[in-house]
Design an enzyme around this catalytic site. Structure first.
Site, PDB file in Angstrom:
ATOM      1  N   LYS A 176       0.868  -1.181   0.000  1.00  0.00           N
ATOM      2  CA  LYS A 176       0.000   0.000   0.000  1.00  0.00           C
ATOM      3  C   LYS A 176       0.905   1.230   0.000  1.00  0.00           C
ATOM      4  O   LYS A 176       1.422   1.637   1.033  1.00  0.00           O
ATOM      5  CB  LYS A 176      -0.913  -0.005   1.227  1.00  0.00           C
ATOM      6  N   GLU A 256       8.961   1.206  11.205  1.00  0.00           N
ATOM      7  CA  GLU A 256       9.971   2.262  11.020  1.00  0.00           C
ATOM      8  C   GLU A 256       9.239   3.585  11.148  1.00  0.00           C
ATOM      9  O   GLU A 256       8.539   4.008  10.231  1.00  0.00           O
ATOM     10  CB  GLU A 256      10.630   2.136   9.638  1.00  0.00           C
ATOM     11  N   CYS A 290      13.052  10.996   7.725  1.00  0.00           N
ATOM     12  CA  CYS A 290      12.943  10.549   9.123  1.00  0.00           C
ATOM     13  C   CYS A 290      14.268  10.733   9.848  1.00  0.00           C
ATOM     14  O   CYS A 290      14.288  10.874  11.065  1.00  0.00           O
ATOM     15  CB  CYS A 290      12.524   9.094   9.173  1.00  0.00           C
ATOM     16  N   GLU A 387       8.826  16.220  15.370  1.00  0.00           N
ATOM     17  CA  GLU A 387       9.511  16.197  14.082  1.00  0.00           C
ATOM     18  C   GLU A 387       9.153  17.464  13.300  1.00  0.00           C
ATOM     19  O   GLU A 387       7.968  17.721  13.068  1.00  0.00           O
ATOM     20  CB  GLU A 387       8.976  14.988  13.304  1.00  0.00           C
TER      21      GLU A 387
HETATM   22  P1  NAD Z   1       2.074   8.681   7.510  1.00  0.00           P
HETATM   23  O1  NAD Z   1       2.173   7.949   8.792  1.00  0.00           O
HETATM   24  O2  NAD Z   1       1.063   9.750   7.377  1.00  0.00           O
HETATM   25  O3  NAD Z   1       1.763   7.645   6.325  1.00  0.00           O
HETATM   26  C1  NAD Z   1       2.557   6.508   6.111  1.00  0.00           C
HETATM   27  C2  NAD Z   1       1.731   5.479   5.382  1.00  0.00           C
HETATM   28  O4  NAD Z   1       0.639   5.077   6.208  1.00  0.00           O
HETATM   29  C3  NAD Z   1       1.113   5.982   4.078  1.00  0.00           C
HETATM   30  O5  NAD Z   1       1.069   4.927   3.146  1.00  0.00           O
HETATM   31  C4  NAD Z   1      -0.311   6.344   4.514  1.00  0.00           C
HETATM   32  O6  NAD Z   1      -1.251   6.303   3.457  1.00  0.00           O
HETATM   33  C5  NAD Z   1      -0.589   5.274   5.527  1.00  0.00           C
HETATM   34  N1  NAD Z   1      -1.585   5.645   6.521  1.00  0.00           N
HETATM   35  C6  NAD Z   1      -1.870   6.891   6.977  1.00  0.00           C
HETATM   36  N2  NAD Z   1      -2.842   6.822   7.907  1.00  0.00           N
HETATM   37  C7  NAD Z   1      -3.156   5.509   8.046  1.00  0.00           C
HETATM   38  C8  NAD Z   1      -4.076   4.805   8.864  1.00  0.00           C
HETATM   39  N3  NAD Z   1      -4.861   5.438   9.747  1.00  0.00           N
HETATM   40  N4  NAD Z   1      -4.135   3.454   8.748  1.00  0.00           N
HETATM   41  C9  NAD Z   1      -3.328   2.814   7.872  1.00  0.00           C
HETATM   42  N5  NAD Z   1      -2.437   3.431   7.068  1.00  0.00           N
HETATM   43  C10 NAD Z   1      -2.347   4.766   7.161  1.00  0.00           C
HETATM   44  O7  NAD Z   1       3.545   9.189   7.177  1.00  0.00           O
HETATM   45  P2  NAD Z   1       4.038  10.028   5.909  1.00  0.00           P
HETATM   46  O8  NAD Z   1       3.551  11.421   6.058  1.00  0.00           O
HETATM   47  O9  NAD Z   1       3.726   9.305   4.646  1.00  0.00           O
HETATM   48  O10 NAD Z   1       5.623   9.969   6.106  1.00  0.00           O
HETATM   49  C11 NAD Z   1       6.289  10.789   6.983  1.00  0.00           C
HETATM   50  C12 NAD Z   1       6.556  10.075   8.284  1.00  0.00           C
HETATM   51  O11 NAD Z   1       7.225   8.849   8.017  1.00  0.00           O
HETATM   52  C13 NAD Z   1       7.496  10.840   9.182  1.00  0.00           C
HETATM   53  O12 NAD Z   1       7.063  10.720  10.511  1.00  0.00           O
HETATM   54  C14 NAD Z   1       8.828  10.144   8.988  1.00  0.00           C
HETATM   55  O13 NAD Z   1       9.724  10.278  10.055  1.00  0.00           O
HETATM   56  C15 NAD Z   1       8.376   8.733   8.828  1.00  0.00           C
HETATM   57  N6  NAD Z   1       9.397   7.949   8.142  1.00  0.00           N
HETATM   58  C16 NAD Z   1      10.092   7.034   8.876  1.00  0.00           C
HETATM   59  C17 NAD Z   1      11.099   6.309   8.258  1.00  0.00           C
HETATM   60  C18 NAD Z   1      11.902   5.307   9.029  1.00  0.00           C
HETATM   61  O14 NAD Z   1      12.601   4.515   8.403  1.00  0.00           O
HETATM   62  N7  NAD Z   1      11.856   5.282  10.346  1.00  0.00           N
HETATM   63  C19 NAD Z   1      11.377   6.515   6.901  1.00  0.00           C
HETATM   64  C20 NAD Z   1      10.638   7.452   6.189  1.00  0.00           C
HETATM   65  C21 NAD Z   1       9.635   8.161   6.826  1.00  0.00           C
END
Ligand code: NAD
Length: 481
Positions: A176, A256, A290, A387
């Site tokens: 997804k 992650e 991140c 963040e």
């Molecule tokens: P997000 O949590 O909003 O979304 C991540 C994924 O989850 C997307 O595919 C989104 O569609 C899905 N999602 C969102 N809400 C959901 C729900 N209620 N149920 C199921 N799936 C859901 O994050 P983002 O804005 O896409 O990315 C930024 C975040 O990701 C930052 O916090 C960043 O630090 C983190 N990040 C972490 C790593 C790591 O390796 N630790 C790497 C990249 C990004």
């Protein structure tokens, strides 16, 4: 990508498809606000159909030889690298990062495919005489069908970091992708699909379901007891929700999550190197990583000089459309720009000085924000608690090494920490006591497909990349005989 490209559909059971009655959602270029493509909007039942395909192909896939899986992944790696410009252009179009950075992401993302091609033929196992007599055999088995949920900030690398080890281990998957950036994942999946087809391997092993209803689709797939694994990369808040859901099915999880990286500059640091490292650690993807340095802690003796040099380096960065040579591209959406305004306002209200930036650089299209340095931020400022995820660097001055270490560790997150010193004793102490899963010692970049990537505390569970990345998709089975 053309809006009528098959890759704007869903990939289910080896075919790009558009089930009747589905709507679409727009993928927007954050630099121009133009619509790049309209993508088919998967419903929860499409997620379950994708899981059906993953389950149906699971037995055949786990019975392929590790060598066949390795050869497949190596061929995919070669093709992705050969099509670097095409992948990079798509990453820039949907995510906004400058083209050079996007090429870097292609190299980084492809590296996971190469690494796990190499790891596929090194699955762990053991046979030994049992101490009390008889024999103990320990096997590795694929954990089973997996749901892979990825963020938008590295649309290729976050997908390959999960898909490659899963396939290498013998797992079948439902992916997804994040709704702002589904196209790069689709292009990658299409490459995998073609190589599967050409080799006569089962094509239902990799399914992709973009959706604007992430939580409904995930709930449907995770509520199905045939799913055995969730691998999620994204924010801590969403990760926590998914962990609660995963508890119902006692799913294996790899999480992650968000970071809040300290960037600690001691008074004996090489300041040229520290400023160059700060640009890498803070400004890749306009601060939307991140592992972005989120809090700059600088020892009193070098605080003014470091801040001045950082300010000059930030002020020299060109902001704009990353296709035309700018070093800092747009933020992902208008909300992200609003958030930067809020961070700067909070800094000002707390007495910080805006050394450079502090505002959007120009009117018109694009979600841009200027590289910003906030000096004199109070150590207990609220803005240090979350963040920032954008091009704003708050600088805090500290006194003793102990104080710097305590400030660096004073956070719920523990993904990465950066430390700058030329003194071996100080460096040793920092690497032992910084509470993070990864430490950049005199380096602003830690990400490497061949090394374990992941965090402590609320930054997550498990590791991706390195040897540990494959283990996330393996079950240990012990036979007493
Ligand atoms: P997000 O949590 O909003 O979304 C991540 C994924 O989850 C997307 O595919 C989104 O569609 C899905 N999602 C969102 N809400 C959901 C729900 N209620 N149920 C199921 N799936 C859901 O994050 P983002 O804005 O896409 O990315 C930024 C975040 O990701 C930052 O916090 C960043 O630090 C983190 N990040 C972490 C790593 C790591 O390796 N630790 C790497 C990249 C990004």
């Amino acid at each position: 990508m053309d809006t009528d490209s098959p890759l704007t559909g869903l990939l289910i059971d080896g075919a790009w498809t558009r089930p009747a009655g589905r709507g679409t959602f727009a993928v927007e270029d954050p630099a121009t606000l133009e619509v790049v493509a309209e993508v088919c909007d998967a419903r929860p039942e499409d997620g379950v159909a994708a899981l059906d395909a993953a389950v149906a192909s699971a037995q055949r896939w786990r019975e392929t030889t590790p060598r066949d899986r390795a050869d497949l992944l190596r061929a995919v790696y070669d093709e992705v690298v050969g099509r670097t410009d095409e992948f990079a252009a798509l990453i820039t179009a949907e995510c906004g990062k400058p083209l050079d950075e996007a090429r870097g992401e292609v190299a980084y993302g492809a590296d996971f495919v190469r690494w796990f091609a190499e790891e596929a033929v090194r699955l762990p196992g053991l046979a030994r005489p049992a101490p009390a007599g008889g024999t103990q055999l320990v096997h590795s088995r694929p954990v089973g069908p997996a749901l892979l949920v990825t963020p938008w900030n590295f649309p290729l690398a976050m997908a390959t970091r999960k898909i490659a080890p899963a396939l290498a281990a013998g797992c079948t998957v439902v992916v997804k992708p994040a709704s702002p950036t589904p196209l790069t994942t689709a292009l990658f999946a299409d490459v995998v699909l073609r190589h599967l087809t050409e080799r006569g391997l089962p094509t239902g092993v990799l399914n992709v379901v973009p959706t604007s209803s992430a939580s409904d689709l995930s709930a449907a797939v995770m509520g199905d007891r045939r799913l055995r694994k969730l691998s999620f990369t994204g924010s801590t808040a969403v990760g926590q929700q998914l962990l609660r859901t995963a508890a119902d099915g006692v799913l294996r999880t790899s999480m992650e999550l968000g970071g809040n990286a300290p960037f600690l500059v001691l008074d004996d640091a090489d300041l040229d190197a520290a400023v160059s490292g700060a640009l890498v650690a803070k400004m890749r993807n306009a601060g939307q990583t991140c592992v972005a340095a989120n809090r700059f802690y600088v020892q009193a003796g070098v605080a003014d000089e470091f801040t001045d040099r950082l300010t000059a380096a930030f002020a020299a960065l060109e902001v704009g459309d990353g296709r035309h040579g700018a070093q800092v591209g747009p933020l992902i959406d208008a909300r992200a720009v609003d958030h930067m305004h809020e961070v700067v306002a909070a800094g000002r209200a707390g007495g910080a000085r805006v050394m450079t930036g502090g505002d959007a650089p120009r009117d018109g299209a694009g979600h841009f924000f200027s590289p910003t340095v906030l000096a004199g931020v109070a150590p207990d400022a609220d803005l240090l608690g979350t963040e920032i995820f954008g091009p704003v660097a708050p600088v805090v001055t500290f006194g003793s090494d102990d104080e710097g270490l305590a400030l660096a560790n004073a956070t719920d997150e523990g993904l990465v920490a950066y430390a700058w010193t030329r003194d071996l004793d100080r460096a040793t102490r920092l690497t032992q006591q910084l509470d993070a899963g990864m430490i950049g010692l005199n380096r602003g970049l830690v990400s490497d497909a061949t090394a374990p990537f992941g965090g402590t505390k609320m930054s997550g569970l498990g590791r991706e990349g390195g040897h540990a990345g494959l283990a996330e998709y393996l079950e240990t089975v012990y036979v007493a005989c």
